[in-house]
Write an enzyme that holds these catalytic residues in place. Structure first.
Site, mmCIF file in Angstrom:
data_model
loop_
_atom_site.group_PDB
_atom_site.id
_atom_site.type_symbol
_atom_site.label_atom_id
_atom_site.label_comp_id
_atom_site.label_asym_id
_atom_site.label_seq_id
_atom_site.Cartn_x
_atom_site.Cartn_y
_atom_site.Cartn_z
ATOM 1 N N LYS A 122 -8.131 20.345 -6.420
ATOM 2 C CA LYS A 122 -7.172 19.682 -5.542
ATOM 3 C C LYS A 122 -6.498 20.742 -4.672
ATOM 4 C CE LYS A 122 -6.042 15.676 -8.363
ATOM 5 N NZ LYS A 122 -4.937 14.767 -8.749
ATOM 6 N N ASP A 159 3.309 8.187 -13.245
ATOM 7 C CA ASP A 159 2.518 7.563 -12.179
ATOM 8 C C ASP A 159 1.257 6.928 -12.763
ATOM 9 O OD1 ASP A 159 2.009 6.844 -9.534
ATOM 10 O OD2 ASP A 159 0.837 8.632 -9.137
ATOM 11 N N MET A 204 -1.212 14.516 -2.794
ATOM 12 C CA MET A 204 -1.020 15.961 -2.865
ATOM 13 C C MET A 204 -2.150 16.715 -2.185
ATOM 14 S SD MET A 204 -1.866 16.673 -6.885
ATOM 15 C CE MET A 204 -1.558 18.414 -6.703
ATOM 16 N N GLY A 252 -5.565 12.402 -2.277
ATOM 17 C CA GLY A 252 -4.349 11.854 -2.852
ATOM 18 C C GLY A 252 -3.156 12.333 -2.072
#
Length: 549
Positions: A41, A134, A23, A21
Site C-alpha cells: 500500500k 472499520d 490511504m 483505498g
C-alpha cells in the site's frame, strides 16, 4: 500516478495494481529476497510528508504487526524507497465478502463458519487492545478453501491526522476495486459505523461488535442493514433506524437472533462486549444444529407457538449461553502469570444470589438479603477485608472478582442454579412475532423441580468453570464452597471431579456441609457462625490469637 509493473520499492517488485483505498493505491508485488507475494500500500503524500504523523503511524503499525492469528492478515513492515513510503502486508487471495454478498444472501451453513472466524479475529485483536474501527465486508477476504482473513486492523486509527476517536471515512484503509468511486467508498464505510462513531465520540471494542452484527445481518439477508442516498442519510439511519427483524430468514436459529440483537444495541452499555462470547454462541449453534450440514435448520417458532413453548426455548437458549460462558472460562485459564502481590490484609469475596429459596435465614429472606449478608456479619470481627457479590442468571463479572485479588472466595454451591431458576420464575422477555417486539413469557412456568433438574448441570458447570478461571488468574486464591445438602461422599466426588478438570485447584478448594440444627440452617445461628468462622480462619491461616477488628 500508478506504478508500472517492474517498479522496485526496495526489495519489492511491483507486479500489478489490485485496488485502491482511502490511504492510497494497492499493488501486488514480489518480495525478491523471500520469494513471496505481498500486498503493498502506497501511503498518501500528505501522511508521508508529515514527519510527526508518519512517526505515529509507524508506532501504530509496529503494534499491529504484533498480531499473529490465522484469521488476521499480517503486516510485514514499512518500506521507504524512491521518495515513497509503503506498508507491506500479507497478500490474501480470493474475493472479499462484499463481492460474495452482492450475489445474494449467504446460506446459514456458509455464513456461520465465516462469522465464527471473523469473531476469532476480533477476539485476538481485542485481547491485544487493538480495535479495528472499520470492519465491513470489503475488508474481509474469504479464500476458496473457506478460510477468512480480516484486513486492515487498526489502520483507521493509524491514518487519523490528529488525535481522535473515530476513523475518517475519506481515509478508510480498505482495499477497493480501482473502479470504485471515492463517494462509494465513503458511503460504504458509513453504513458500518457504530452509533458512537457516527456521533464522533470515543470508541472501544464494542464498536467492532456492532459492525460484526451488521456484517452478519447482511450475510444472512443479502441486504444492507443501514442505507441512505448520502453519507448524512446513512448515518441518520445508523442512529435512528431499527433493524427489520422479520427480514431475517425463517431458519435463523434462536441463538443467532439473540446474538444479532445484542450486537445491534444502539446503547453500547447494553451491547455485547465480548467477541469471545459471540464466537462461542456461534460454536454452540453449529454444535447444537448438525442439520446445518444436511436437513433444515430448526426455525424460530411462529408467534402462536412461542407463547406455549417459550419457557423451554428460554431454558435451551440460556443453557447454551451459560455453557458457552463456562467454556470461555475454561479455555482462558492457561498461561497465567504468577499472580498479583500478597495483600496486606486478606481479601475475602462472599458470593451468593438473592433468590429466596437459597437464603438460609427466614428474616434475611424476608428482607431480600443474601447468605453473603449474614456471613459478612458473622465474619465481621476477623482481620480481613470483606467484599460481597450478588449473582444473577447472566452474571459475568469474573474479571472484576480477579481485580479484587481475593485470598478466599466463599460461594454457595447452588448460587448459579438458584439465580437461573429465579430468572425463569419471575418471567423472561424473548423476541416474539414478526415485529420482534419483546413480550413476557405467558402461562404457567415449569415447576421449580423441573427447572432445577434442567438447569442444575449448567449451574454447576458454570460454578466449576468460574473457580478454574479465577483460580487460574491467582494461584493464591482459595475457594470455600458451602451447602446444607451435601453428603460426604458427594462432596468428595465433586472435589475430585473438579481437580481432574482443573489440576491446579488441588488443595485449594474446600467443600463443606453447613450443619443443620432443629431442621434449619442459618448464618445467624451461633453453631453455624462458629463453623463458617473456623473454616475461613483455617483456609486463610489465621490463628485464634490474631487480633480481631
Amino acid at each position: 500516478m500508478a506504478l508500472a509493473p517492474g517498479t522496485r520499492l526496495g526489495v519489492y517488485e511491483v507486479a500489478a495494481q489490485i485496488g485502491e483505498g482511502g490511504m492510497g493505491q494497492v499493488y501486488r508485488a514480489t518480495d525478491t529476497k523471500l520469494k513471496r507475494q505481498v500486498a503493498v500500500k502506497i501511503l498518501p503524500t500528505s501522511l508521508a510528508a508529515d514527519h510527526a504523523r508518519l512517526a505515529r503511524f509507524q508506532r501504530e503499525a509496529e503494534v499491529l504487526a504484533s498480531l499473529n492469528h490465522p484469521n488476521i492478515a499480517a503486516i510485514y513492515g514499512l518500506e521507504e524507497s524512491g521518495g515513497m513510503t509503503s506498508l507491506v502486508m500479507e497478500l490474501v487471495e480470493g474475493e472479499d465478502l462484499s463481492q460474495r454478498i452482492a450475489r445474494g444472501a449467504v446460506p446459514l451453513d456458509e455464513a456461520l463458519p465465516i462469522a465464527k472466524q471473523i469473531a476469532e479475529a476480533l477476539e485476538e485483536a481485542h485481547e491485544h487492545g487493538i480495535i479495528h474501527r472499520d470492519l465491513k465486508p470489503a475488508n474481509i477476504k474469504v479464500r476458496s478453501d473457506g478460510a477468512v482473513k480480516v484486513l486492515d486492523f487498526g489502520l483507521a486509527k493509524a491514518m487519523e491526522p490528529a488525535r481522535g476517536s473515530s476513523p475518517s471515512m475519506s481515509m478508510s484503509p480498505t482495499i477497493t476495486t480501482p473502479a470504485m468511486t471515492q463517494a462509494g467508498m465513503i458511503l460504504g464505510t458509513a453504513a458500518y459505523m457504530s452509533p458512537e462513531q457516527a456521533r464522533g465520540i470515543d470508541v472501544d471494542k464494542r464498536t467492532d461488535l456492532w459492525a460484526f452484527g451488521v456484517v452478519l445481518w447482511e450475510m444472512l439477508t443479502g441486504k444492507r442493514l443501514f442505507e441512505g442516498a448520502t453519507v448524512s442519510d446513512t448515518l441518520a439511519a445508523v442512529l435512528r433506524a431499527e433493524p427489520q427483524w422479520a427480514t431475517l430468514p425463517n431458519d435463523t436459529p434462536t441463538l443467532i437472533q439473540r446474538l444479532l440483537r445484542r450486537c445491534l444495541e444502539k446503547d453500547r452499555k447494553r451491547r455485547l462486549d465480548s467477541a469471545s462470547v459471540g464466537r462461542l454462541e456461534i460454536e454452540e449453534t453449529l454444535t447444537a444444529a448438525p442439520a446445518l450440514h444436511g436437513s433444515a435448520v430448526p426455525a424460530a417458532l411462529p408467534p402462536s407457538a412461542k407463547n406455549t413453548a417459550a419457557p423451554w426455548m428460554i431454558v435451551a437458549a440460556v443453557m447454551g449461553l451459560l455453557a458457552a460462558a463456562a467454556l470461555l472460562y475454561a479455555v482462558r485459564t492457561g498461561g497465567r502469570p504468577a499472580g498479583p502481590p500478597v495483600n496486606a490484609v486478606p481479601v475475602v469475596v462472599l458470593m451468593d444470589t438473592s433468590a429466596p429459596r437459597g437464603v438460609y435465614d427466614p428474616r434475611t429472606r424476608q428482607n431480600s438479603g443474601t447468605n453473603a449478608d449474614d456471613i459478612s456479619d458473622a465474619l465481621g470481627s476477623l482481620p480481613v477485608a470483606l467484599h460481597k457479590e450478588t449473582l444473577s442468571a447472566t452474571w459475568n463479572r469474573e474479571d472484576q472478582i480477579i481485580k479484587q485479588n481475593p485470598d478466599l472466595v466463599v460461594i454457595h454451591r447452588s448460587a448459579f442454579i438458584h439465580a437461573m431458576v429465579l430468572e425463569f420464575e419471575l418471567g423472561y422477555s424473548v423476541p416474539s412475532g414478526p415485529s420482534g417486539a419483546p413480550t413476557t413469557t405467558t402461562g404457567l412456568p415449569p415447576s421449580t423441580e423441573i427447572l432445577r433438574d434442567r438447569l442444575s448441570p449448567i449451574g454447576m458447570d458454570k460454578l466449576e468453570a468460574f473457580i478454574g478461571y479465577v483460580g487460574g488468574a491467582n494461584p493464591r486464591t482459595r475457594f470455600l464452597i458451602y451447602s446444607r445438602e451435601w453428603p460426604d461422599a458427594a462432596r468428595v466426588e465433586w472435589e475430585q471431579s473438579l481437580v481432574r478438570r482443573f489440576p491446579t485447584m488441588r488443595d485449594r478448594v474446600s467443600p463443606i456441609r453447613i450443619a443443620v440444627r432443629d431442621g434449619t440452617a442459618s448464618f445467624r445461628d451461633p453453631q453455624t457462625i462458629a463453623q463458617m468462622t473456623q473454616a475461613v480462619r483455617s483456609l486463610l491461616g489465621l490463628k485464634a490469637t490474631d487480633p480481631e477488628r
